[in-house]
Design an enzyme around this catalytic site. Structure first.
Site, PDB file in Angstrom:
ATOM      1  N   CYS A  31      -6.033  -3.598 -10.618  1.00  0.00           N
ATOM      2  CA  CYS A  31      -4.588  -3.756 -10.720  1.00  0.00           C
ATOM      3  C   CYS A  31      -4.192  -4.108 -12.147  1.00  0.00           C
ATOM      4  O   CYS A  31      -4.957  -4.735 -12.885  1.00  0.00           O
ATOM      5  CB  CYS A  31      -4.114  -4.835  -9.761  1.00  0.00           C
ATOM      6  SG  CYS A  31      -4.359  -4.414  -8.026  1.00  0.00           S
ATOM      7  N   TYR A 170     -10.446   5.946  -0.812  1.00  0.00           N
ATOM      8  CA  TYR A 170     -10.469   4.486  -0.937  1.00  0.00           C
ATOM      9  C   TYR A 170     -10.701   3.842   0.427  1.00  0.00           C
ATOM     10  O   TYR A 170      -9.769   3.662   1.209  1.00  0.00           O
ATOM     11  CB  TYR A 170      -9.155   4.036  -1.552  1.00  0.00           C
ATOM     12  CG  TYR A 170      -9.066   2.611  -2.041  1.00  0.00           C
ATOM     13  CD1 TYR A 170     -10.149   1.729  -1.990  1.00  0.00           C
ATOM     14  CD2 TYR A 170      -7.867   2.134  -2.568  1.00  0.00           C
ATOM     15  CE1 TYR A 170     -10.037   0.434  -2.444  1.00  0.00           C
ATOM     16  CE2 TYR A 170      -7.739   0.841  -3.023  1.00  0.00           C
ATOM     17  CZ  TYR A 170      -8.825  -0.009  -2.958  1.00  0.00           C
ATOM     18  OH  TYR A 170      -8.702  -1.311  -3.422  1.00  0.00           O
ATOM     19  N   ARG A 320     -12.465  -7.261 -14.808  1.00  0.00           N
ATOM     20  CA  ARG A 320     -12.107  -8.392 -15.664  1.00  0.00           C
ATOM     21  C   ARG A 320     -12.808  -8.391 -17.022  1.00  0.00           C
ATOM     22  O   ARG A 320     -12.150  -8.663 -18.045  1.00  0.00           O
ATOM     23  CB  ARG A 320     -12.345  -9.700 -14.903  1.00  0.00           C
ATOM     24  CG  ARG A 320     -11.371  -9.906 -13.753  1.00  0.00           C
ATOM     25  CD  ARG A 320     -11.757 -11.075 -12.853  1.00  0.00           C
ATOM     26  NE  ARG A 320     -12.957 -10.782 -12.086  1.00  0.00           N
ATOM     27  CZ  ARG A 320     -13.549 -11.645 -11.266  1.00  0.00           C
ATOM     28  NH1 ARG A 320     -13.046 -12.870 -11.136  1.00  0.00           N
ATOM     29  NH2 ARG A 320     -14.613 -11.295 -10.584  1.00  0.00           N
TER      30      ARG A 320
END
Length: 691
Positions: A31, A170, A320
């Protein structure tokens, strides 16, 4: 510098069906808080990742149809040709640097609340939707299933027109195909329910449909939740995870494997460390010859190599770490390991998306600013003229300002009152689970150590007279903040009666090693991580602790960073008593008085000490003393005075780092019109439609 031969394996090309990644670095779908709302912002961010050396760069979740609408959270879309045009911005930016572009086609099922589209809700069985919206999903009939397959195929064709190289099915994070796989959600009795063969039927069909839709030149990937992390009621790695791979292992061109919902898959460093997913995904490669990618917040190249050599993964997945340092692959390739900005796992990036705002990062202040401010993580404009800056305070804002100013070529003098750099960072890094946060200080300190134009003065508390005497032409004050001792915060706009007592403490006392007598009542009116982690630290000292909060849960804001449930569970396990929906209204010597947040009804609790975690006060006395007399500033030769970070507005470490970086970027530059960054607007021809 040359690449260390130990890491050569990371730069081997990997074939993914009809396409080839130039290396093993794979930015998995994550995201961004941008989505279809800010397509240019998104494209620039993904393009920087490709420039940084990632072999594959993917979108976030990309809706295939209005029945999969996640408003108000920014998500990508491929509903129509306008969306194709927007997504092409991203693929062009990624392809410009030789990377492959992947798109994660998404139908949320129960997780799609359709607040904007107002479409009906669908799922494998009749269930309420995720969360507390007062609506339910109907059980999909065969027509609904055929429609879903058509939507997937149509979106896949649009993805090809947008220029994507890899198109996803997905089946992760408990979205639609995973809901069919999970016995928790699927209680059907037809050919799509019951046995694992039946529950996997939709996934098989969607893989086959997508393969047919994209044609021979585009790869098909599956993101698979191999374990739901809720026990036997859901998907288990040793059951559905293994059986799906046994049946479908050779169908797609790549498997992207993950665990549970987001709060499981993206746990913060407070609760899991690097490569924590290995025990749950190590089996996958036994059931497929296709490349396998997985995540584990990988920041160490040695750990990455180990994952490949031991046959755990074929490609190093990262979300991240690619945010903290988009140039991580390039730095490994160039032998610049010490220059990697390692992710600290604080999840401020996740929290940004959870609050519907463009992504940000504690370590990387340029994240999300690539398009709107034109910031680049590895490039900054050189100075336009010789100049000198005095930075007072070496916390996260001051350190980043000094580092970035130094990189620009300015002469910088950094004065720190204590003997240790980092301000709040080294103190907070001593708290339970937060040790990796020290990377914020260590990376900047390491970069500054190489700069001959940045001088550091430790144990140098400065007065206004001393600053004036030095006469540096530019002064920036970054002296941080301290926790309030009077209890003023969100619940109280005046001091709490008794807050001036002898056994009233703040987190600053804990950091200073002040002896604290139990039992302790901790009043958390801050609602981020500090109240919960201080309660845990006090409990670890053997003290009886009661945490009181005006919110309905402990550390309520951490629901955005996906930590709240773990924090509350951990405090319960540690024996911390929790009182929610109450405010501390009086502090006594042996007992504390609470009031219900709803009724005002009072109750007392026995406690010898009060720990107040309510709000912080900017340490801006030096700034105010200097700003109070512009004439003296001018006489001393000071032409600019600024305050940044917590000294200006106490906030997160990420906000402080961003403030320091922004100061350095804007120093010596021409002023720009408000708001100071570019906005994305409707194109002219679109405005015409509205007359």
């Amino acid at each position: 510098m040359a690449r260390d031969p130990r890491y050569d394996i990371l730069f081997e090309p990997v074939r993914i069906g009809p396409v080839v990644s130039k290396n093993r670095f794979y930015q998995v779908p994550h995201c961004s808080g941008m989505g279809a709302t800010w397509p240019q912002t998104l494209a620039a961010m993904r393009g920087v990742k490709a420039e940084g050396g990632w072999g594959v760069v993917c979108t976030e979740y990309c809706s295939i149809h209005p029945t999969s609408d996640d408003t108000p959270y920014p998500f990508c879309r491929l509903w129509d040709e306008d969306d194709v045009r927007d997504q092409a911005l991203m693929t062009e930016a990624v392809h410009a640097h030789g990377a492959l572009a992947g798109v994660e086609l998404w139908h949320g099922g129960y997780h799609a609340l359709n607040r904007f589209s107002r479409e009906g809700h669908i799922g494998p069985s009749a269930r309420p939707v995720h969360g507390y919206d007062p609506v339910q999903a109907r059980a999909m009939d065969r027509t609904d299933i055929r429609n879903l397959r058509t939507w997937q195929s149509d979106a896949a064709k649009r993805a090809v027109r947008a220029g994507f190289d890899i198109v996803y099915v997905y089946a992760g994070h408990t979205y639609m195909p995973a809901q069919f796989l999970s016995p928790r959600f699927n209680d059907r009795s037809d050919e799509y329910g019951g046995s694992i063969e039946n529950r996997a039927r939709l996934l098989r069909e969607m893989i086959e449909d997508t393969r047919e839709a994209v044609g021979p030149n585009v790869a098909v990937a599956v993101r698979l939740m191999v374990d739901e992390f809720i026990g036997p009621e859901g998907i288990l790695a040793e059951r559905e995870g293994k059986e799906v791979l046994e049946m479908l292992g050779e169908l797609p061109d790549l498997w992207d494997v993950q665990l549970g919902e987001y709060h499981v898959d993206a746990r913060s460093s407070r609760f899991v460390k690097e490569a924590a997913q290995e025990p749950y995904v190590a089996f996958v490669k036994r059931y497929t010859t296709k490349p396998v990618v997985g995540v584990g917040r990988f920041t160490s190249p040695d750990t990455m190599v180990s994952q490949i050599k031991r046959g755990i993964l074929d490609m190093i997945g990262a979300a991240r770490p690619s945010i903290a340092d988009p140039f991580l692959p390039s730095k490994i390739e160039q032998g610049r390991i010490d220059d990697i900005r390692e992710c600290i796992g604080c999840n401020i990036c996740v929290a940004s998306n959870g609050t519907g705002t463009p992504i940000r990062c504690t370590q990387n202040p340029t994240m999300g600013e690539e398009w709107r401010r034109g910031w680049h993580p590895e490039r900054i404009a050189p100075k336009h003229r010789d100049d000198t800056v005095l930075v007072v305070g070496a916390g996260p804002a001051g350190l980043e300002a000094a580092r970035a100013l130094g990189e620009r070529g300015y002469q910088v003098h950094l004065a720190e009152a204590s003997g240790e750099l980092g301000g709040r960072v080294p103190r907070e890094a001593t708290l339970p689970g937060l040790s990796e946060w020290i990377r914020v200080r260590d990376w900047r300190q390491g970069q500054i150590a190489r700069m001959t134009n940045v001088e550091i003065y430790r144990e140098s508390a400065l007065t206004a007279d001393q600053v004036l005497e030095f006469g540096f032409p530019n002064v920036v004050i970054a002296t941080g903040s301290t926790w309030r001792r009077d209890g003023v915060g969100r619940a109280h706009h005046r001091p709490i009666p008794g807050a001036d007592g002898l056994r009233v403490y703040t987190p600053d006392d804990l950091f200073a090693g002040t002896p604290i007598e139990g039992p302790v009542l901790l009043f958390d009116d801050d609602h981020y991580y500090m109240g919960g982690v201080v309660a845990e630290a006090l409990s670890a000292r053997g003290l009886a602790v009661t945490l009181v909060t005006t919110a309905g849960t402990v550390s309520a804001w951490t629901s955005a960073s996906l930590e709240q449930s773990y924090i509350q569970a951990q405090l319960i396990e540690k024996g911390v008593d929790i009182v929610v929906n109450h405010s501390l209204i009086r502090i006594g010597t042996e007992k504390m008085t609470l009031a219900c947040a709803f009724t005002g009804r009072e109750r007392t609790l026995p406690a010898r000490s009060a720990m107040l975690v309510t709000a912080r006060i900017a340490e801006d006395e030096l700034y105010r003393a200097l700003a109070a007399d512009p004439g003296r500033l001018s006489a001393a030769g000071i032409v600019s005075l600024r305050r940044i970070g917590d000294c200006s507005s106490p906030g997160t470490i990420a906000a402080a780092v961003h403030a320091g970086h922004r100061y350095a970027r804007e120093f010596g530059e021409a002023s720009v019109d408000e708001p100071g960054f570019r906005l994305e607007h409707l194109r002219h021809e679109e405005r015409q439609q509205f007359g």
